[in-house]
Design a protein around this motif. Sequence first.
Motif, PDB file in Angstrom:
ATOM      1  N   LEU A 147      54.766  42.808  -9.411  1.00 41.15           N
ATOM      2  CA  LEU A 147      54.030  43.648 -10.352  1.00 41.15           C
ATOM      3  C   LEU A 147      54.968  44.514 -11.197  1.00 41.15           C
ATOM      4  CD1 LEU A 147      51.055  43.761 -10.820  1.00 41.15           C
ATOM      5  CD2 LEU A 147      50.905  45.746  -9.322  1.00 41.15           C
ATOM      6  N   TYR A 148      56.033  45.003 -10.578  1.00 43.55           N
ATOM      7  CA  TYR A 148      57.027  45.799 -11.316  1.00 43.55           C
ATOM      8  C   TYR A 148      58.344  45.044 -11.296  1.00 43.55           C
ATOM      9  CZ  TYR A 148      53.554  49.336 -10.791  1.00 43.55           C
ATOM     10  OH  TYR A 148      52.368  50.006 -10.827  1.00 43.55           O
ATOM     11  N   PRO A 149      58.426  44.041 -12.129  1.00 48.00           N
ATOM     12  CA  PRO A 149      59.510  43.082 -11.968  1.00 48.00           C
ATOM     13  C   PRO A 149      60.883  43.655 -12.279  1.00 48.00           C
ATOM     14  CG  PRO A 149      58.291  42.645 -13.967  1.00 48.00           C
ATOM     15  CD  PRO A 149      57.599  43.775 -13.296  1.00 48.00           C
ATOM     16  N   SER A 150      60.933  44.729 -13.008  1.00 51.94           N
ATOM     17  CA  SER A 150      62.256  45.197 -13.412  1.00 51.94           C
ATOM     18  C   SER A 150      62.813  46.235 -12.434  1.00 51.94           C
ATOM     19  CB  SER A 150      62.196  45.785 -14.817  1.00 51.94           C
ATOM     20  OG  SER A 150      61.259  46.838 -14.825  1.00 51.94           O
ATOM     21  N   MET A 151      62.138  46.428 -11.314  1.00 54.89           N
ATOM     22  CA  MET A 151      62.608  47.432 -10.364  1.00 54.89           C
ATOM     23  C   MET A 151      62.489  46.900  -8.938  1.00 54.89           C
ATOM     24  SD  MET A 151      61.373  51.362 -10.358  1.00 54.89           S
ATOM     25  CE  MET A 151      61.504  51.646 -12.103  1.00 54.89           C
ATOM     26  N   ASP A 152      63.505  47.002  -8.172  1.00 56.54           N
ATOM     27  CA  ASP A 152      63.375  46.577  -6.785  1.00 56.54           C
ATOM     28  C   ASP A 152      62.909  47.747  -5.925  1.00 56.54           C
ATOM     29  OD1 ASP A 152      65.518  48.183  -6.276  1.00 56.54           O
ATOM     30  OD2 ASP A 152      66.930  46.564  -5.828  1.00 56.54           O
ATOM     31  N   GLY A 153      62.820  47.573  -4.626  1.00 54.81           N
ATOM     32  CA  GLY A 153      62.259  48.589  -3.742  1.00 54.81           C
ATOM     33  C   GLY A 153      63.035  49.891  -3.744  1.00 54.81           C
ATOM     34  N   THR A 154      64.295  49.827  -4.045  1.00 52.69           N
ATOM     35  CA  THR A 154      65.129  51.026  -3.983  1.00 52.69           C
ATOM     36  C   THR A 154      65.119  51.797  -5.300  1.00 52.69           C
ATOM     37  OG1 THR A 154      67.042  49.774  -4.712  1.00 52.69           O
ATOM     38  CG2 THR A 154      66.685  49.914  -2.342  1.00 52.69           C
ATOM     39  N   GLY A 155      64.421  51.286  -6.285  1.00 55.45           N
ATOM     40  CA  GLY A 155      64.350  51.984  -7.565  1.00 55.45           C
ATOM     41  C   GLY A 155      65.411  51.550  -8.558  1.00 55.45           C
ATOM     42  N   TYR A 156      66.294  50.678  -8.143  1.00 60.61           N
ATOM     43  CA  TYR A 156      67.295  50.166  -9.095  1.00 60.61           C
ATOM     44  C   TYR A 156      66.648  49.154 -10.028  1.00 60.61           C
ATOM     45  CZ  TYR A 156      70.945  52.357  -6.392  1.00 60.61           C
ATOM     46  OH  TYR A 156      71.729  53.280  -5.769  1.00 60.61           O
ATOM     47  N   SER A 163      68.770  43.704 -13.594  1.00 67.45           N
ATOM     48  CA  SER A 163      69.283  43.384 -14.920  1.00 67.45           C
ATOM     49  C   SER A 163      68.499  42.211 -15.477  1.00 67.45           C
ATOM     50  CB  SER A 163      70.764  43.020 -14.832  1.00 67.45           C
ATOM     51  OG  SER A 163      70.875  41.720 -14.308  1.00 67.45           O
ATOM     52  N   SER A 164      68.539  42.062 -16.786  1.00 67.24           N
ATOM     53  CA  SER A 164      67.793  40.963 -17.394  1.00 67.24           C
ATOM     54  C   SER A 164      68.383  39.616 -16.963  1.00 67.24           C
ATOM     55  CB  SER A 164      67.787  41.091 -18.914  1.00 67.24           C
ATOM     56  OG  SER A 164      69.113  41.069 -19.378  1.00 67.24           O
ATOM     57  N   ASP A 165      69.664  39.619 -16.605  1.00 63.84           N
ATOM     58  CA  ASP A 165      70.281  38.398 -16.072  1.00 63.84           C
ATOM     59  C   ASP A 165      69.604  37.956 -14.791  1.00 63.84           C
ATOM     60  OD1 ASP A 165      72.094  38.150 -18.020  1.00 63.84           O
ATOM     61  OD2 ASP A 165      73.887  38.509 -16.766  1.00 63.84           O
ATOM     62  N   ILE A 166      69.421  38.922 -13.886  1.00 65.03           N
ATOM     63  CA  ILE A 166      68.791  38.587 -12.602  1.00 65.03           C
ATOM     64  C   ILE A 166      67.360  38.101 -12.836  1.00 65.03           C
ATOM     65  CG2 ILE A 166      67.988  39.556 -10.402  1.00 65.03           C
ATOM     66  CD1 ILE A 166      70.424  41.323 -10.365  1.00 65.03           C
ATOM     67  N   MET A 167      66.636  38.800 -13.719  1.00 62.59           N
ATOM     68  CA  MET A 167      65.267  38.399 -14.052  1.00 62.59           C
ATOM     69  C   MET A 167      65.243  36.968 -14.562  1.00 62.59           C
ATOM     70  SD  MET A 167      63.439  40.948 -13.383  1.00 62.59           S
ATOM     71  CE  MET A 167      61.983  40.243 -14.139  1.00 62.59           C
TER      72      MET A 167
END
Lengths: 164, 164
Positions: B55-64, B67-71
């Motif tokens: 649902l919040y693809p640009s943020m992992d569980g830790t709040g970081y 990057s668009s590369d990883i996405m």
Amino acid sequence: MASQPGRLIAVAVDPGDESLYALTWCLNNVVTKPKPEEDSKDTLVLLYARPPRALYPSMDGTGYLFSSDIMASMDRYGREVADTVIERARKTCASYPYVNVESKVEVGDPRDVICEAVEKLNADLLVMGSHGYGLIKRAFLGSVSNHCAQNVKCPVLIVKRPKQ
Amino acid sequence: MASQPGRLIAVAVDPGDESLYALTWCLNNVVTKPKPEEDSKDTLVLLYARPPRALYPSMDGTGYLFSSDIMASMDRYGREVADTVIERARKTCASYPYVNVESKVEVGDPRDVICEAVEKLNADLLVMGSHGYGLIKRAFLGSVSNHCAQNVKCPVLIVKRPKQ
């Protein structure tokens, strides 16, 4: 390779029209017409679960004992329903002479009767309507088809009667 | 009358072996080999639900922030899995030249993707494994096959992979 005859297909039947629809769908879509040179036929086993007597069959809710006459006539009625259900299903199968038809009536909860029979028969497929209970009873007891789909080992075909 | 070809059969596929077993069972037991004089073939539509981004693809569980590369590489991975799943299913179908094979990949929850596709396609039958999730996820989300069996209008064939 496709649709090899000679399979054992268990079909759960009950007094409802949905199970008859499921049986017909199976006859039209799963049962295979063997080629002239083939010996093997598919076998359908019609399964009917005759409702058991209540747990305390000789007493109704008000504490009055049922007479043995009433008990006997309730049993007779249950057997008559079973005969009617099987008879109706056999008539449906009569137009498909290339399928063997057998039947099996057991007393008990449909979920137990169906699952146990499927295992005993070592069926290749179980076919059933999407429910065997009415709306209220299903809400309490859960869906028969859901229970069977989770508990039998063989593939399960669940057929819903299309809405008119 | 029996097993008329020309039907549209939707088969839910996923990376698990069970869905491949379900597909093979369907090819061997439901799909009909048309007679030489017949034109119509059964059509299988392979359905695959590609998992959506969180649902919040640009943020992992830790709040970081990812990057668009990883996405991009996560998206690429998802598409590769989809291609592999469909490819594997098509290879399985290759031994059955008398069936048309199509495929449909949609992003979303498998329960929604499968039910919507079946309605849109107006399928005659839905075939699927008994589960598409692992044990833990299934306990929370409920069984995909159970959901589909309750929600699609056409018959549903649920195939369990036999235990080794």
